[in-house]
Design a protein around this motif. Structure first.
Motif, mmCIF file in Angstrom:
data_model
loop_
_atom_site.group_PDB
_atom_site.id
_atom_site.type_symbol
_atom_site.label_atom_id
_atom_site.label_comp_id
_atom_site.label_asym_id
_atom_site.label_seq_id
_atom_site.Cartn_x
_atom_site.Cartn_y
_atom_site.Cartn_z
ATOM 1 N N GLY A 264 4.852 3.520 -2.798
ATOM 2 C CA GLY A 264 5.271 4.788 -3.386
ATOM 3 C C GLY A 264 6.140 5.588 -2.433
ATOM 4 N N PRO B 166 1.671 9.140 -3.133
ATOM 5 C CA PRO B 166 1.245 7.737 -3.102
ATOM 6 C C PRO B 166 1.638 7.016 -4.382
ATOM 7 N N ASP C 186 -12.211 7.590 -3.218
ATOM 8 C CA ASP C 186 -11.993 8.889 -2.571
ATOM 9 C C ASP C 186 -13.263 9.467 -1.970
ATOM 10 N N HIS D 11 -6.155 4.973 -1.654
ATOM 11 C CA HIS D 11 -5.670 3.588 -1.635
ATOM 12 C C HIS D 11 -4.621 3.352 -0.552
ATOM 13 N N GLU D 12 -4.070 4.404 0.024
ATOM 14 C CA GLU D 12 -3.078 4.233 1.090
ATOM 15 C C GLU D 12 -3.722 3.936 2.445
ATOM 16 N N ARG E 119 1.304 5.445 -7.823
ATOM 17 C CA ARG E 119 0.412 5.773 -8.930
ATOM 18 C C ARG E 119 -0.347 4.538 -9.405
ATOM 19 N N LEU E 120 -1.543 4.764 -9.877
ATOM 20 C CA LEU E 120 -2.262 3.711 -10.574
ATOM 21 C C LEU E 120 -1.488 3.346 -11.841
ATOM 22 N N GLU F 250 -5.666 7.621 -5.711
ATOM 23 C CA GLU F 250 -4.376 7.063 -5.309
ATOM 24 C C GLU F 250 -4.103 7.313 -3.832
ATOM 25 N N ARG G 3 -5.039 4.358 -14.860
ATOM 26 C CA ARG G 3 -5.014 5.789 -14.554
ATOM 27 C C ARG G 3 -5.497 6.633 -15.725
ATOM 28 N N ARG H 226 -8.199 -0.597 -2.444
ATOM 29 C CA ARG H 226 -7.947 -0.265 -1.042
ATOM 30 C C ARG H 226 -7.950 -1.515 -0.169
ATOM 31 N N ARG I 24 0.825 -1.212 0.000
ATOM 32 C CA ARG I 24 0.000 0.000 0.000
ATOM 33 C C ARG I 24 0.859 1.263 0.000
ATOM 34 N N ALA J 87 -5.596 11.463 -8.628
ATOM 35 C CA ALA J 87 -4.673 11.607 -7.502
ATOM 36 C C ALA J 87 -5.372 11.334 -6.174
#
Length: 471
Positions: free
Chosen positions: A109, A189, A450, A216-217, A191-192, A213, A197, A360, A106, A210
Motif C-alpha cells: 500500500g 496500509p 490489532d 498487518h504491516e 486495504r483488505l 490493516e 473487509r 500478518r 506487506r 483500519a
C-alpha cells in the motif's frame, strides 16, 4: 515476514496489483481451499507457478523477485519458496529473499502510493515487482539509495529485451522515489480485499478494519509454547506464551534439542487452554497437523488421538512429537468419516478455514484468495462440528477453533451450531491472562491482529468451548 522529485504529471495510473486473485479449489472434508491454521499447503498448480521465469536467482533480490513472480500466479510464499529456484542461494541469502518478498507484499500500500504519481503509464508486472521491491528497500528498510537503485536497474536489464528498454524508467523513477519518505510515512496500509473487509467492518466497525490493516504491516514475532515447568526463552506474554523477535533462529535456542518447547502463535495456543484437558482424558485433535495443539494436549497428560487426512502432514506431527518426547496416537483419516472405538471425553476441532487471521504471517493471502471458498468452508465447518459432537460421550466438551477473522466462520458459525443442537451450551473462558475484551457476548474467545499492539500483535482466532448435554 521497508532527494528530489519533479512535479507530477497528470492522469497518472497506479501500478497494477502484485498478483491476480484466484478462486480456491473445493476439496474433500479436512482439506481446506485455503491453508488451515495459516499453514500453506502445496498443490500442483502452485508448484508449477513457483518456477522462475528466467534462470535461477543469483542473490537475495533476485530470489525475492522469483517469489513475487510465483505469487502473481497464485502460489503462497511457502509454495513459491519451495519451487522458485532459491536452493542454490546460501541459507542467509535465501532467508533474506523471503524477508524481502514478504516486506514488499506487506508494505505494498505504501510503495504503490509512492509510485503512482511517478509513473506515466503502468509498467508490466515484472517491472512493477522490481519497483515495489526497490521502494520497500529504500523507504521501508532504509537501505542506501545508490546500491538499491543500481541493483534494481541491473535486475531490469537482466529481464530480457523489455527489461532493458525499461531500465531507464526504473532508474529515473527510483531516484525520485528515494526522496519520497514523507509520502511513504503518510500512506495508508494496504486495504483488505472487499470480500473480507466488508464483513469485518460490519462486525466491528470501520475503525477496527483500519486497525487490522495497520497491524498487518508489522512482521510478527516468534511465539513459543513450553511443556509444564520447562524453561522457555523469550519475553512472557499475559496468556502464558513466550515471545521472541521476528526472524529468531529457533533451532539455536536453549531447549530446542531437548524438546522443551515448540513454535506456536500465542493465539493458536488458546484453544487447548480453553479446552482445559486433564490427565488421562481421551481427547481427539481433529485436523491436527503440524501438531502444536497435539503437543499441548499430550503435555497435559491427555490420551491424544491426532487425526489428519494427509500422511505427509502427519509425518510433521510425528517429527514434532519425537523432538518433544511426547506421545499421541496418529491416525490418517478423513475427519468427517473417522470414529473412535468408544466415546471421547473431549474433542479439539481446529477446523479448515480461510486462514484470514494469519495475514500478518502470510501477507500474500489477500492477493491469492477471492472469497469464493467461504461458503464451502462454512458448510464444511458446520458438518465437522456436528460430527465432532457425535464423537463425545454425555457431558463431553468440544472446542471449535478457526484462525479466521471472517465472522461467517466464527460468530455466525457458533450461532448456527446452537440453533441446530438444542441443549448444547457455551462455557465461558476462565483462563489466566485472557483480556476480558476478547470474550464475546456469547462466551467465545475472539482475538484479532490489532490486539496486543504494544506487544507486537497476535493472530486472529475464534474459539469456543461447547458442552454436550448429559453426564
Amino acid at each position: 515476514m521497508p532527494q528530489d522529485r519533479a512535479a507530477p504529471e497528470p492522469a497518472r495510473a497506479p501500478p497494477p496489483p502484485v498478483t491476480p486473485q484466484r478462486s480456491a479449489r473445493k476439496e474433500r472434508a479436512g482439506r481446506p481451499a485455503a491453508p488451515p491454521s495459516g499453514r500453506p499447503r502445496p498443490d500442483a498448480g502452485a508448484r508449477s507457478a513457483a518456477r522462475p521465469a528466467r534462470g535461477q536467482p543469483a542473490d537475495a533480490r533476485g530470489g525475492a523477485l522469483a517469489l513475487l513472480a510465483a505469487l502473481r500466479e497464485g502460489a503462497t510464499l511457502a509454495e513459491a519458496a519451495a519451487g522458485a529456484g532459491l536452493g542454490q542461494l546460501a541459507p542467509a541469502e535465501r532467508a533474506r529473499a523471503q524477508r524481502l518478498a514478504a516486506a514488499t507484499i506487506r508494505w505494498r500500500g505504501r510503495s504503490d502510493a509512492v509510485l503512482a504519481p511517478l509513473l506515466g503509464r503502468q509498467p508490466r508486472a515484472e517491472m512493477s515487482d522490481i519497483l515495489r521491491l526497490a521502494v520497500t528497500e529504500l523507504l521501508g528498510l532504509g537501505e542506501a539509495p545508490h546500491g538499491v537503485v543500481n541493483a534494481a536497474v541491473a535486475l531490469a536489464r537482466g529481464a530480457g529485451p523489455g527489461g532493458r528498454a525499461a531500465a531507464g524508467m526504473v532508474n529515473a523513477v527510483l531516484r525520485r522515489a528515494a526522496g519520497a519518505q514523507a509520502q511513504w510515512d503518510g500512506a495508508a496500509p494496504a486495504r483488505l480485499p472487499d470480500w473480507l473487509r466488508g464483513p469485518v467492518a460490519r462486525q466491528w466497525g470501520e475503525g477496527v478494519a483500519a486497525a487490522i490493516e495497520a497491524a498487518h504491516e508489522t512482521a510478527p514475532g516468534v511465539d513459543l509454547t513450553g511443556k509444564p515447568g520447562a524453561a522457555v526463552p523469550g519475553e512472557p506474554l499475559p496468556t502464558g506464551s513466550r515471545r521472541l523477535p521476528p526472524g529468531t533462529q529457533v533451532t539455536a535456542l536453549p531447549g530446542y534439542e531437548a524438546g522443551a518447547w515448540w513454535v506456536q502463535d500465542a493465539a493458536a495456543a488458546l484453544p487447548v487452554r480453553l479446552l482445559d484437558p486433564r490427565a488421562g482424558e481421551r481427547v481427539a485433535d481433529l485436523c491436527c497437523a503440524p501438531g502444536g495443539k497435539t503437543m499441548q494436549l499430550a503435555a497435559a497428560g491427555a490420551a491424544v488421538i491426532a487425526v489428519d487426512l494427509s500422511e505427509a502432514r502427519l509425518s510433521r506431527v510425528r517429527a514434532n512429537l519425537e523432538r518433544t518426547r511426547l506421545d499421541a496416537a496418529l491416525v490418517a483419516a478423513d475427519a468427517l468419516a473417522w470414529r473412535p472405538d468408544c466415546a471421547l471425553d473431549a474433542v479439539l476441532l481446529d477446523a479448515p478455514c480461510s486462514a484470514t487471521g494469519t495475514i500478518r504471517r502470510h501477507p500474500e493471502l489477500p492477493l491469492i484468495r477471492d472469497g469464493a471458498m467461504i461458503p464451502d468452508l462454512v458448510r464444511l465447518q458446520a458438518a465437522m462440528i456436528d460430527h465432532a459432537l457425535a464423537l463425545l460421550g454425555p457431558g463431553g466438551r468440544l472446542v471449535y477453533a478457526v484462525c479466521s477473522i471472517h465472522p461467517a466462520e466464527g460468530e455466525a458459525q457458533l450461532a448456527a451450531a446452537l440453533d441446530r443442537h438444542p441443549g448444547l451450551t457455551v462455557e465461558r473462558p476462565r483462563m489466566p491472562g485472557l483480556d476480558p475484551a476478547w470474550i464475546t457476548p456469547e462466551g467465545a474467545i475472539r482475538t484479532r491482529p490489532d490486539h496486543w499492539g504494544h506487544l507486537g500483535g497476535l493472530d486472529g482466532f475464534f474459539a469456543v468451548r461447547l458442552r454436550r448435554p448429559g453426564g
